[in-house]
Design an enzyme around this catalytic site. Sequence first.
Site, PDB file in Angstrom:
ATOM      1  CB  CYS A 108     -13.452 -28.458 -87.433  1.00 22.63           C
ATOM      2  SG  CYS A 108     -13.629 -29.554 -85.936  1.00 22.63           S
ATOM      3  CG  HIS A 133     -17.316 -27.305 -87.765  1.00 22.61           C
ATOM      4  ND1 HIS A 133     -17.363 -28.724 -88.142  1.00 22.61           N
ATOM      5  CD2 HIS A 133     -16.902 -27.283 -86.863  1.00 22.61           C
ATOM      6  CE1 HIS A 133     -16.976 -29.510 -87.322  1.00 22.61           C
ATOM      7  NE2 HIS A 133     -16.203 -28.628 -86.198  1.00 22.61           N
ATOM      8  CG  ASN A 154     -17.201 -31.535 -84.103  1.00 21.58           C
ATOM      9  OD1 ASN A 154     -16.952 -31.863 -85.270  1.00 21.58           O
ATOM     10  ND2 ASN A 154     -16.448 -30.800 -83.263  1.00 21.58           N
TER      11      ASN A 154
HETATM   12  O1  UT7 Z   1     -15.053 -28.460 -83.787  1.00 23.22           O
HETATM   13  C1  UT7 Z   1     -13.503 -27.903 -83.476  1.00 23.22           C
HETATM   14  C2  UT7 Z   1     -13.707 -26.526 -82.562  1.00 23.22           C
HETATM   15  N1  UT7 Z   1     -14.409 -27.003 -81.107  1.00 23.22           N
HETATM   16  C3  UT7 Z   1     -15.324 -26.420 -80.702  1.00 23.22           C
HETATM   17  O2  UT7 Z   1     -15.613 -25.295 -81.404  1.00 23.22           O
HETATM   18  C4  UT7 Z   1     -15.797 -26.723 -79.466  1.00 23.22           C
HETATM   19  C5  UT7 Z   1     -15.761 -25.599 -78.453  1.00 23.22           C
HETATM   20  N2  UT7 Z   1     -15.999 -25.758 -77.235  1.00 23.22           N
HETATM   21  C6  UT7 Z   1     -17.295 -25.927 -76.653  1.00 23.22           C
HETATM   22  O3  UT7 Z   1     -18.181 -26.159 -77.573  1.00 23.22           O
HETATM   23  C7  UT7 Z   1     -17.734 -25.702 -75.396  1.00 23.22           C
HETATM   24  O4  UT7 Z   1     -16.894 -25.164 -74.740  1.00 23.22           O
HETATM   25  C8  UT7 Z   1     -17.970 -27.191 -74.347  1.00 23.22           C
HETATM   26  C9  UT7 Z   1     -19.076 -27.713 -74.994  1.00 23.22           C
HETATM   27  C10 UT7 Z   1     -16.728 -28.136 -74.772  1.00 23.22           C
HETATM   28  C11 UT7 Z   1     -17.962 -26.843 -72.976  1.00 23.22           C
HETATM   29  O5  UT7 Z   1     -18.873 -25.934 -72.916  1.00 23.22           O
HETATM   30  P1  UT7 Z   1     -18.895 -24.628 -72.010  1.00 23.22           P
HETATM   31  O6  UT7 Z   1     -20.090 -24.053 -71.944  1.00 23.22           O
HETATM   32  O7  UT7 Z   1     -17.597 -23.926 -72.636  1.00 23.22           O
HETATM   33  O8  UT7 Z   1     -18.559 -25.438 -70.528  1.00 23.22           O
HETATM   34  P2  UT7 Z   1     -17.378 -25.387 -69.527  1.00 23.22           P
HETATM   35  O9  UT7 Z   1     -16.041 -26.015 -70.095  1.00 23.22           O
HETATM   36  O10 UT7 Z   1     -17.153 -24.009 -69.287  1.00 23.22           O
HETATM   37  O11 UT7 Z   1     -17.822 -25.800 -68.297  1.00 23.22           O
HETATM   38  C12 UT7 Z   1     -18.810 -25.410 -67.523  1.00 23.22           C
HETATM   39  C13 UT7 Z   1     -19.169 -26.630 -66.379  1.00 23.22           C
HETATM   40  C14 UT7 Z   1     -17.868 -26.882 -65.748  1.00 23.22           C
HETATM   41  O12 UT7 Z   1     -18.107 -26.994 -64.528  1.00 23.22           O
HETATM   42  P3  UT7 Z   1     -17.485 -26.136 -63.396  1.00 23.22           P
HETATM   43  O13 UT7 Z   1     -16.110 -25.843 -63.485  1.00 23.22           O
HETATM   44  O14 UT7 Z   1     -18.057 -24.833 -63.629  1.00 23.22           O
HETATM   45  O15 UT7 Z   1     -17.881 -26.697 -61.914  1.00 23.22           O
HETATM   46  C15 UT7 Z   1     -17.603 -28.283 -66.542  1.00 23.22           C
HETATM   47  O16 UT7 Z   1     -16.655 -29.133 -65.646  1.00 23.22           O
HETATM   48  O17 UT7 Z   1     -19.569 -27.735 -66.977  1.00 23.22           O
HETATM   49  C16 UT7 Z   1     -18.920 -28.799 -66.691  1.00 23.22           C
HETATM   50  N3  UT7 Z   1     -18.981 -29.753 -67.612  1.00 23.22           N
HETATM   51  C17 UT7 Z   1     -19.844 -30.809 -67.665  1.00 23.22           C
HETATM   52  N4  UT7 Z   1     -20.896 -30.818 -66.885  1.00 23.22           N
HETATM   53  C18 UT7 Z   1     -21.795 -31.979 -67.292  1.00 23.22           C
HETATM   54  C19 UT7 Z   1     -18.023 -30.027 -68.714  1.00 23.22           C
HETATM   55  N5  UT7 Z   1     -18.331 -30.922 -69.342  1.00 23.22           N
HETATM   56  C20 UT7 Z   1     -19.643 -31.590 -68.793  1.00 23.22           C
HETATM   57  C21 UT7 Z   1     -20.509 -32.629 -69.144  1.00 23.22           C
HETATM   58  N6  UT7 Z   1     -21.560 -32.833 -68.182  1.00 23.22           N
HETATM   59  N7  UT7 Z   1     -20.142 -33.447 -70.132  1.00 23.22           N
END
Ligand code: UT7
Length: 332
Positions: free
Chosen positions: A116, A257, A287
């Site tokens: 990225c 980004h 992204n």
């Molecule tokens: O570009 C290169 C660098 N990359 C980035 O900068 C990306 C960085 N990360 C992110 O943008 C975020 O961490 C994500 C968008 C990938 C995830 O968001 P989050 O707020 O960090 O969610 P999380 O991983 O903490 O997940 C929260 C909950 C989980 O459920 P539990 O374990 O709390 O029951 C996940 O399983 O949301 C769940 N979850 C989803 N729910 C519905 C994860 N993906 C999904 C989904 N739909 N697509």
Amino acid sequence: MSEKIISAVITGVGMYTPDKILDNAYFESIVDTNDEWIRTRTGITERRKLENGATSDLAARAAEDLLKSKNISAEEIEVIIVATVTPDMFFPATACLVQEKIGAKNAWGFDLSAACSGFLFAFQTGCSLIESGKYKKVLVIGADKMTSIVDYTDRNNCILFGDAGAAVLLEPSEDTSFGLQDSLLHIDGSGKESLNMKGGGSLNPPTHKTVDEGLHYIYQDGKTVFKFAVKKMADISHEIMEKNGLNSEDIAFLVPHQANLRILNATAERMGLDKNKVMININKYGNTTAATIPLCLVEYYRAGKLKKGDKLIFATFGAGYTWGACYLVWDM
Ligand code: UT7
């Protein structure tokens, strides 16, 4: 920074996004997710998918759009740098394929892999070639066909990524108050476990086993990457402002980004910037890795929102880890 006698300025822009749209309803139909979660946690409502072709097509179309809008011939291009993590093939470099597709018969070039942060690293590299005095027209392209490495059964990651290509043309300016003024770029390989694609390279050459294990897909520990991204992108953007004596009023736009709207908002907050000074199009494209920053530039420029003399901060964070910020003064 040492005193420059030539500055590298952006004198042209171009972009290409495929027609096929993957909206949030599509993801509701293939994984356990919903539109509300995707919009509130990421800011994304749709992304694009290239159905036929490869990254060189995204890159070449972006380059052709630039050449057409600038009304110059591909033969004038001296160097092509393609930032990508989804090259058509390991070799030849995607830059070679783009060179042939656009007919840039006087150019040399290469690919640059920094995920990225690819565009920012390629931009710095291209600017250095211009500042050296040896080159007068350098094409810097960010292009990724992310849909080719996404696991569409992994709800954590599949909703995030899309395909696009975007390009800038760099030329010299004797007025060094325009163009690239400063940059702060970093790599830290200790981040390699959190965001990677393990299969297909010399560590894990492709076998039935690597494919069965899904090693040819993006792996991301989203939460860990998110924490680093928020901190590093905000810190580096703030640092480049301070180093150059800039306050939030001086800055026309942050060009970040586009990985997650929450990361962009946190960066803007740390810089003391109003939200209307943050370039955002993650809602439309998701992204697109190396393409996000130039894609924002093209859209905002063509919408008449950028004017000569505007002070811009580019900021990024990505796999590696890689991160950085550039300060430049717009000259178009
Ligand atoms: O570009 C290169 C660098 N990359 C980035 O900068 C990306 C960085 N990360 C992110 O943008 C975020 O961490 C994500 C968008 C990938 C995830 O968001 P989050 O707020 O960090 O969610 P999380 O991983 O903490 O997940 C929260 C909950 C989980 O459920 P539990 O374990 O709390 O029951 C996940 O399983 O949301 C769940 N979850 C989803 N729910 C519905 C994860 N993906 C999904 C989904 N739909 N697509």
